[in-house]
Scaffold this active site. Structure first.
Site, PDB file in Angstrom:
ATOM      1  N   TYR D 171      -1.953  -2.235 -57.174  1.00  0.00           N
ATOM      2  CA  TYR D 171      -2.311  -1.974 -55.780  1.00  0.00           C
ATOM      3  C   TYR D 171      -3.590  -1.177 -55.701  1.00  0.00           C
ATOM      4  CZ  TYR D 171       2.331  -3.221 -53.908  1.00  0.00           C
ATOM      5  OH  TYR D 171       3.474  -3.875 -53.520  1.00  0.00           O
ATOM      6  N   LYS D 204       2.056  -8.166 -59.811  1.00  0.00           N
ATOM      7  CA  LYS D 204       2.319  -8.263 -58.379  1.00  0.00           C
ATOM      8  C   LYS D 204       1.118  -7.692 -57.621  1.00  0.00           C
ATOM      9  CE  LYS D 204       4.439  -6.658 -54.432  1.00  0.00           C
ATOM     10  NZ  LYS D 204       4.340  -5.415 -53.674  1.00  0.00           N
TER      11      LYS D 204
END
Lengths: 307, 307, 307, 307, 307
Positions: D171, D204
Site C-alpha cells: 500500500y 495485494k
C-alpha cells in the site's frame, strides 16, 4: 552464624542457596562482619571521571592492586570495580576479600543531559573472577532509563540463576530532574524503590536532602507529615521505601571532603537505620594511613563503638 | 593471607581467579584454615552403601542437616555430598561452610566387577547451591574408566570456566586389578597421577599399602630403590606422583575403626607430606560429641599440635 | 467445575491446557471463585508513582508481604505486581493465591507526552515465582505503542507456549490523544479490541466516559445509534468490542475515592456485563480493616448479593 | 490437480514443497477452487480502524467466529486476520478454511504522515494456528518503509523455510507521496514490483487510477504509449509489473459501496488478468445474507459465469 | 495455609517459589487437602502392562477421561499418567485436579532381566499440559540404572528451574536383586534414599517386607536392632531413610486385591508415618462406585477418621 545475618538472609527466601551464600559472604567479611552493616570500597572513578582526576591526588591508586589492598587492610566488606581493575588483581588477591564486578560504566569523554552507561562486563566475567556479586548503575530520570532497567533485569535474572548477588547503584539523574532533585528525599526514596522492584538485593543511593522535587509527591509528604527534617529521618524514610527495610540499602559517601562532616553523615545514616556506606574517593584519594584511619572511624560508628 | 595458602594457590596459576578464590575458601575455612592442610567431611555413603549401613549406628545422620552442622562444629574445611543431601540443607546453612557437590555416585544394589557411577549432579547445580567445588569419582582399573575420564574432563572444563574447584576421588578398582592392588603403592601413585593429568585441583586417594601390583612397576621400584617401607614414605611417594607435590593430595580415612590406629595413619600422612584427610564414616557414625573429639584430634595432628 | 468457568474457558480453545489451567486458577480462587467474576489486587504504584505517594497513607503497604496478605484475606482472585514485590513474598506465600507478574512498568521520574514502559521481568521469572499469568501494559495513542505491541506479542507467544495466561492493561495515552480522550468510550473500546487482537486472555481498561474522541468514530456512533448514555451501556459496548464478550474484560477502580461512588461504578460495570474490577490504590491505601470491608462490598456486588 | 493450479505453482519452483502445498491449498479451496482465481475475506479493521467503525454496522462482526463462518459459507479461498481474531476461532474451525495470519497491523489511535505498523504475530503463531500463509503490509512511500521491508524479508525467509506462503499487502502511502499518488498507476505497479522483489508469493494492491505520480515515470509512460485508459489496461500493466504475470496479484475492494460499481471494478480486474479480490468491509459490514449474495456475484465474475 | 503444609514446604527451602507453589497445590487439593497426606491416582498400566490387562476388568478405563473424572470424584490429591493419557483429557479437565506427567515408561512387549524405561515426555510437555509435577521411574538394581539416574538428574534440574515438582517412583528391580529382594526392607529404604539423593521432592516406593536382601545390610539391621517386625515399623524405617522424614514418601497399593487387606496396609503406612498411597489398579479396575467407596475408606484412614 550471627542472628542478624540470618535475619537478613531470611528476607531473600526466593533466592537460591548460591545467592544466599554470596550475600552471607558480603555480610560476614571484614571488621563489620556479622553486624549486618556494610562499608564497601568502590573504585570506578578511573572509568567514570578519568585517571588523573581520580588518582593524581594519591598516585598509589593508579595501581589496581592498591585498592584490593586498601579494602582488605581497612576491613571493608567488599571491593567493587569495573572489569579491568578486577582482572588486574583478582588472581593475586583471590579469596582475600569479596568482590563486586560493576557491569556498566559511563565515561565522561562524551557529555549529554541523559547519562547512558555502557555494558562493561558480564555475569560470566563475575564467575571467572570469583566475584560474589554483580554491580549495576541505573539513572532514573534519564531519557535512557528504560534501556538500563531492561539490562539489569536480564543480568539480574542470570546472576540469580548462577548464585550471585545483585547490587544496584540507583542514581537519579538526567533531563527529567533538576540538579537539586537528584538528591531530593522523594527522588532518592523513589530511586530505592525502583531498584528494589527491579530485583536488587542491595541498593546504593545518595544521602537524601530535605528538598522535595515532585509536586505530586510534595502534597503527600505534607499531608502525611512524613518527617524529613534530619538526615536520620530521611534515611529512615528511604529505608522504609526499600520494602519496609527488607532490602539492604547503603549510602554513598557523597562529595564532602572533611572527615568530621562525613562522620556526621555516617551517624545520620546509622541512626536512620541505613545499612552502611560505600565510600570511594574519600578513601582512595587520601594517603593510605589516613584512609585506613578514616575508614576505621566510619566502621566504629556502624559498629556502635562511637556515638 | 597466609603465606602457605598463597604458595599453594601459586601452583594453580593457569586457573582463573574464580577457581583460585574457591580453592582459597576451602583452605581458609575451619580449624585448619590457613595451614594448607585439610580435613573434609564427605557423606555419600547413603547413596553408595545404603541408609541403614550408613546411618543406623548414629541415627542423627539420617537427617541431612546433621552433617552440615557436624562439619561446621568440628571446624572441617568443607562438607562434600551428593545433590539431595546438599539441597536439603544448603539454604539453611548458606554461607556457613564451603560445600563440594559430588557429581557422580554408585549405588550398591547392582554389583559387578567394574564400578560405573551415575552422573547425579551438574556444574550449574553446584552454582545454584553455592558450592565451592565439584567432586567426582574415577575408578582407574575399571573396564569403564574411560567413560568416567571423559565425563570429568568435560565437567572439569565447565567448572573451571565458571570459577569452581575440582576435587577428584581416584579409587583404583575393577577387573584390571586384584583386590590387594586397589591400595598397592604403585597403583595409588598411578591413580593420583591420572587424576592430576585429568586436571584435578585436589585429589583424594586411599592410604597406600606396601604391595606393588604391576610387574612392570615392580622392576622400577626395586631398581630405583624407591622407599616404601613406612606409610610416611609411601605417602611421600604418592605426593611426589601428584606433580612433585604441586597438587593437593588428601587421603581417605579407610575402614579402620579405632581412634588410635586412625591417628597413627594420620600421622603417617602428615609426616609424608600429605595435605589432609577426608573422613566420612569414622566421623558421622560416632555419636556427635565423640565425633567432634575425634576430629579435633585429627586436626591437631595436622596442625602440628601433637606428634 | 462450575459451568460458568467452563463456558469461559471454552472461549480460549486455541490455548493449551497449561494456559487453560492457569486461567481456571484465576477464576476459581477467592470469594468470587466459580462466578466468572474477578476482583484483582494490583500493586505497581510503588514503581509507577513512587513509594510515598503510594504507601504513606497506609504505611503497612511499604512491606511487600502486606499486599499478599491483603489480597488473600480479602478473597481476591489474584495479586499482581512487578518483579521485586513478588520476589519479596512469593516463597513465604507459595501456593496461597494466584500471582500475576507485571512484565513492564513506567516510573514517573522522567516525563514526556508518550509513555514508554521498561521491561522489568520475564516469562521465566513468572515460572520460577509460581505466577499464573504475566501482565503487560500497552499505551495505544503513544508514539511508542508499536514497540510495546511487539514486546507483548513476543512475550505472549512465549507465555502461551509455557502454559501461562496473559493479562493486558490497555491504557490509551500519549500524543495521539487528548486527555479527555484517554477514557472516551470509542477509545476505550478500541483499546480493548487492540489488546484482544494482540492475543490477551484478560484485558484491563478504564471505565469509559460518554465522550467520543475520534471524528471518524463519532459518525458511526451517531449513525448506528450505539447506546452510551449510562456506564452500563458503555461497559456493554466495550465488552462487545472485546470479541463480542468472548474475552474477559475487567475495569480499573479509577481515581474516585469515596466508597459509595466506587460501588456505583462497580454496579455499572456489573450491569454492563463487565467481568470485574482491578482495584489498587482504593484498596491498599485504606487501613486494612476498611480495605477488607470495602473489597467485600465490591465482591458482593459482583456476586449478586447486593444491588 | 487442475492444470491452471499446476501452471501457477510452476512459477514458484524455488519454493519448497511445503510452501507449494500451502499455495495449492489457497487455490483449491472454495467456489473458485481450481480456477487460479481468488476471493479472500480479510478482517483486520477492528485493529486498524477500531471496533465500532468496523463492526457497528453489522454487530455480528464483533464475534470473531462470524468471519470464519462468513468466509466458509461464501466459499472464499481463505480468511485473513490478525492474531487475536484467528486465535478466537482457529480451534473451532480447524481444517475448514485456509487461514492467513496478518503479522503486522497499525491502529489509528496515533496518527502521523508515515504509517508504521506494529509486529503483531509470528511465523510460529501461524504454524500453531494452522494458517497456510502469513500476511504482511508494507507502505512504500513511508519514511519508515525500510524497516518494514527488512521485517518482511526476515519473516518471509522464516515462513518459506517452514513451508508457509507469503502474502504481501503493498500500500503506497506516506510523506513521499501525494494522496492521489497512492493509487496512481505508476505507483501501484511499482508497489507490486517491490512486493515481488521482496519475495511475496501473493501481492495485494489497490485498483490503480489513471493518474501518474512521478515525473520521471510519466515521461516513459508517454514515450512508450503504455495503455492505461481503462481499468483493465491498468490492471494488465500492474500484473505485468509483477514479474510478467508470474506472481499472483490480487486487488482490494476499495471503498466503493454500491454493489454495481464494485462488480464493474471486478470485471475490470478480471479482464486485465488480475487474479482476484480481497474484500473486507464490503463483505462483513453487510447483513450476512446480503454479503453471501454479494460475494457469490463477485465469484461469478471471476469464474466467468457472468460478463 | 495449613500449618502442616507450611511445615512440609519448609523442608524444601532450596527450591524456588514456583516449585513450592506446585508442591502446595498437590498438598492442598482433594479430600486430604491440608493434611500433608496424599492419595494419588496413577494410570500408566496401559503402557506398562498393555490395555486389556489394565482395562478389560472395567472397560470404562479405556477412555482417558474416565481417570481424570475418577481422581476428581474420589478427591485424590493428583492424577499421574503418561503423555498420551494426559493429552487426551488435559484441556477438558483443565484446572480441576493437579496433574503429574510421567516422563518415562516401560512397555512389556520386550522382556529382559533389567528394566529400562523409555523417555516418553518432557518438562515442556508438563508446562503446556498444566501439570504440577513430573514423574519418573528409576529401577535401582537394574544393569541400566545409571542411565535412568542421569536422565532424572537432568530432567529434575530443568523442572526445578521451571517451577515444577519432581516425583520419583523408585522400584528396585533387575539382575542385581532377587525377586524377594525387590520389596526387602533394606532395599526399599535404600531405594528411597537414592531417590532423595537424586533430588526428588516426593518418593514413591512399595510397602516393604521383613525380608533383608543384602548380607552387608543384614549385619547392621541385626547389630543395631532396627525394628522391622510390623509394617508400621518398616514404614517408619523407610521414612527415616528419606532424609529423616524430611522428604515426602508415599507407598504403592501393591497387588493385594481385597479391600480389607489393603486398608490394613494403609493403616500400617499411616502408623509408620508414611505420607500416603498411590493406588492405581485397585482403583480403576473396580467399578466406579466401588472405587469411589474404596478410595473414600483409604482417605478416611489417612485423615484419621477411622482406626
Amino acid at each position: 552464624m550471627n542472628e542478624r545475618v540470618r535475619e537478613i538472609l531470611d528476607w531473600y527466601r526466593t533466592d537460591n542457596p548460591g545467592t544466599l551464600t554470596n550475600l552471607a559472604r558480603l555480610m560476614n567479611h571484614g571488621r563489620l562482619g556479622g553486624t549486618g552493616r556494610f562499608v564497601i570500597l568502590p573504585v570506578d572513578q578511573g572509568f567514570e571521571h578519568g585517571p588523573a582526576r581520580s588518582f593524581a591526588a594519591n598516585p598509589s591508586g593508579y595501581d589496581p592492586r592498591y585498592h584490593f589492598d586498601l579494602a582488605l587492610a581497612a576491613g571493608c566488606n567488599a571491593y567493587a570495580a569495573p572489569l579491568g581493575f578486577l582482572e588486574a588483581g583478582a588472581a593475586e588477591f583471590a579469596g582475600e576479600i569479596p568482590l563486586i564486578l560493576k557491569l556498566n560504566n559511563s565515561d565522561s569523554l562524551y557529555g549529554g543531559a541523559d547519562p547512558s552507561p555502557a555494558i562493561t562486563g558480564s555475569v560470566d566475567d563475575a564467575l571467572r573472577l570469583g566475584a560474589s556479586a554483580i554491580g549495576f548503575t541505573i539513572y532514573p530520570g534519564s531519557a535512557l532509563r528504560n534501556e538500563m532497567y531492561g539490562q539489569i533485569r536480564e543480568l539480574s535474572e542470570e546472576a540469580k540463576r548462577k548464585g550471585l548477588a545483585v547490587v544496584v547503584w540507583s542514581y537519579p539523574r538526567g533531563s527529567g530532574l533538576s540538579k537539586e532533585g537528584e538528591t531530593a528525599v522523594d527522588v532518592v526514596a523513589y530511586a530505592a524503590q525502583i531498584a528494589c522492584q527491579l530485583g536488587a538485593h542491595i541498593v546504593k543511593v545518595k544521602p537524601p536532602s530535605a528538598h522535595i522535587e515532585q509536586a505530586a509527591a510534595k502534597k503527600v509528604y505534607e499531608k502525611e507529615r512524613i518527617p524529613i527534617a534530619t538526615l536520620a529521618e530521611r534515611v529512615r524514610h528511604v529505608v522504609q521505601a526499600a520494602f519496609a527495610g527488607r532490602r539492604i540499602v547503603i549510602f554513598s559517601g557523597g562529595e564532602s571532603k572533611d572527615t568530621a562532616s562525613i562522620l556526621d553523615e555516617v551517624r545520620g545514616i546509622r541512626d536512620g537505620g541505613g545499612f552502611g556506606s560505600i565510600i570511594g574517593r574519600n578513601s582512595f584519594q587520601r594517603p593510605r594511613s589516613e584512609a585506613l584511619d578514616f575508614l576505621r572511624q566510619v566502621m566504629d560508628v556502624y559498629a556502635g563503638k562511637t556515638k
